[in-house]
Design an enzyme around this catalytic site. Structure first.
Site, PDB file in Angstrom:
ATOM      1  N   HIS A   1       0.964   2.230 -10.284  1.00  0.00           N
ATOM      2  CA  HIS A   1      -0.299   2.796  -9.169  1.00  0.00           C
ATOM      3  C   HIS A   1      -1.075   2.091  -9.440  1.00  0.00           C
ATOM      4  CE1 HIS A   1       2.432   6.397  -7.443  1.00  0.00           C
ATOM      5  NE2 HIS A   1       2.214   6.281  -8.735  1.00  0.00           N
TER       6      HIS A   1
ATOM      7  N   ASN B   1       4.380   6.527 -13.167  1.00  0.00           N
ATOM      8  CA  ASN B   1       4.971   7.920 -13.857  1.00  0.00           C
ATOM      9  C   ASN B   1       6.690   7.652 -13.563  1.00  0.00           C
ATOM     10  OD1 ASN B   1       3.038   9.350 -13.115  1.00  0.00           O
ATOM     11  ND2 ASN B   1       3.464   8.504 -11.079  1.00  0.00           N
TER      12      ASN B   1
ATOM     13  N   ARG C   1       0.551  -1.613  -0.051  1.00  0.00           N
ATOM     14  CA  ARG C   1      -0.012   0.195   0.212  1.00  0.00           C
ATOM     15  C   ARG C   1       1.094   1.194  -0.087  1.00  0.00           C
ATOM     16  NH1 ARG C   1      -5.119  -1.212   0.427  1.00  0.00           N
ATOM     17  NH2 ARG C   1      -5.605  -3.439   0.695  1.00  0.00           N
ATOM     18  N   ASP C   2       0.512   1.926  -1.028  1.00  0.00           N
ATOM     19  CA  ASP C   2       1.259   3.651  -1.106  1.00  0.00           C
ATOM     20  C   ASP C   2       0.775   4.348   0.510  1.00  0.00           C
ATOM     21  OD1 ASP C   2       1.748   5.829  -3.612  1.00  0.00           O
ATOM     22  OD2 ASP C   2       2.174   6.236  -1.442  1.00  0.00           O
TER      23      ASP C   2
ATOM     24  N   HIS D   1       7.882   1.355 -10.877  1.00  0.00           N
ATOM     25  CA  HIS D   1       6.287   0.997 -10.042  1.00  0.00           C
ATOM     26  C   HIS D   1       4.941   1.660 -10.722  1.00  0.00           C
ATOM     27  CE1 HIS D   1       7.350   4.800  -8.614  1.00  0.00           C
ATOM     28  NE2 HIS D   1       6.053   5.462  -8.409  1.00  0.00           N
TER      29      HIS D   1
ATOM     30  N   GLU E   1       9.000  10.314  -8.350  1.00  0.00           N
ATOM     31  CA  GLU E   1       9.945  10.339  -7.081  1.00  0.00           C
ATOM     32  C   GLU E   1      10.665   9.611  -7.082  1.00  0.00           C
ATOM     33  OE1 GLU E   1       8.015  10.567  -2.010  1.00  0.00           O
ATOM     34  OE2 GLU E   1       6.937  10.635  -3.497  1.00  0.00           O
ATOM     35  N   VAL E   2       9.872   8.664  -7.353  1.00  0.00           N
ATOM     36  CA  VAL E   2      11.158   7.311  -6.032  1.00  0.00           C
ATOM     37  C   VAL E   2      11.466   5.928  -8.254  1.00  0.00           C
ATOM     38  CG1 VAL E   2      11.140   5.143  -4.932  1.00  0.00           C
ATOM     39  CG2 VAL E   2       9.355   6.941  -4.309  1.00  0.00           C
TER      40      VAL E   2
HETATM   41  P1  5GP Z   1       5.446   8.333  -7.803  1.00  0.00           P
HETATM   42  O1  5GP Z   1       5.616  10.188  -7.841  1.00  0.00           O
HETATM   43  O2  5GP Z   1       7.589   7.874  -8.084  1.00  0.00           O
HETATM   44  O3  5GP Z   1       4.525   8.210  -9.228  1.00  0.00           O
HETATM   45  O4  5GP Z   1       5.124   8.078  -6.610  1.00  0.00           O
HETATM   46  C1  5GP Z   1       5.754   7.009  -5.515  1.00  0.00           C
HETATM   47  C2  5GP Z   1       4.964   7.097  -4.283  1.00  0.00           C
HETATM   48  O5  5GP Z   1       5.798   5.994  -3.416  1.00  0.00           O
HETATM   49  C3  5GP Z   1       4.121   7.792  -4.123  1.00  0.00           C
HETATM   50  O6  5GP Z   1       2.767   7.727  -4.149  1.00  0.00           O
HETATM   51  C4  5GP Z   1       4.556   7.752  -2.458  1.00  0.00           C
HETATM   52  O7  5GP Z   1       3.358   8.268  -1.615  1.00  0.00           O
HETATM   53  C5  5GP Z   1       5.180   6.306  -2.617  1.00  0.00           C
HETATM   54  N1  5GP Z   1       6.193   6.476  -1.186  1.00  0.00           N
HETATM   55  C6  5GP Z   1       7.313   7.000  -1.035  1.00  0.00           C
HETATM   56  N2  5GP Z   1       8.540   6.533  -0.069  1.00  0.00           N
HETATM   57  C7  5GP Z   1       7.254   5.305   0.367  1.00  0.00           C
HETATM   58  C8  5GP Z   1       7.467   4.523   1.432  1.00  0.00           C
HETATM   59  O8  5GP Z   1       8.335   4.450   2.427  1.00  0.00           O
HETATM   60  N3  5GP Z   1       6.674   3.587   1.450  1.00  0.00           N
HETATM   61  C9  5GP Z   1       5.560   3.818   0.967  1.00  0.00           C
HETATM   62  N4  5GP Z   1       4.797   1.969   0.892  1.00  0.00           N
HETATM   63  N5  5GP Z   1       5.150   3.936  -0.633  1.00  0.00           N
HETATM   64  C10 5GP Z   1       5.774   5.402  -0.894  1.00  0.00           C
END
Ligand code: 5GP
Length: 126
Positions: free
Chosen positions: A112, A97, A34-35, A110, A105-106
């Site tokens: 969503h 993304n 879960r996010d 991944h 961000e990461v």
């Molecule tokens: P992005 O913008 O890279 O597509 O989304 C990264 C997602 O990772 C965000 O929705 C953020 O809330 C989630 N996220 C960031 N750090 C963590 C974490 O430590 N644990 C979990 N479960 N989600 C994370």
């Protein structure tokens, strides 16, 4: 080709068990959890265990076994969450993304899976 994976990213740490996650599904090559900052009542991330940065990286360089496993994992998560419109679920959105324009961000691939409310148009105006 040109993909540089940072093994200190947060999802790499989750995969190594250095940081906990709210696990939804684990398969041979994939993990779903879960996010931490859900943007919908249901918000699950599915990641491959391999070191892939973006969807294109994975699609071009992952093995057939990894790709099959990841694709099936997305299906299994939808099934487990009960969001499949074909079986009475309310539907969902899958998003991945990538990079700057994608606001990633990461830097570990991944997708969503979001559901549980009307999600509006595909992208906002800006
Ligand atoms: P992005 O913008 O890279 O597509 O989304 C990264 C997602 O990772 C965000 O929705 C953020 O809330 C989630 N996220 C960031 N750090 C963590 C974490 O430590 N644990 C979990 N479960 N989600 C994370």
């Amino acid at each position: 080709m040109g993909y540089r994976y940072d093994d200190q990213n947060i999802f790499a740490k989750i995969l190594r068990g250095e940081i906990p996650c709210d696990n939804v599904l684990e398969t041979e090559h994939s993990l779903a959890f879960r996010d931490i900052r859900p943007q919908a009542p249901v918000h699950v991330l599915v990641i491959p265990k391999g070191p892939y940065v973006t969807y294109d990286h994975f699609a071009l360089e992952a093995s057939d076994a990894e790709i099959a496993d990841f694709t099936r994992a997305v299906g299994q998560v939808c099934q487990q969450l009960g969001v499949q419109p074909g079986t009475g679920g309310s539907g969902y959105r899958v998003i991945s993304n990538a990079g700057g324009d994608g606001v990633q961000e990461v830097p570990h691939l991944h997708v969503h899976i979001m559901s549980g409310r009307m999600l509006g148009r595909m992208v906002s105006a800006g």
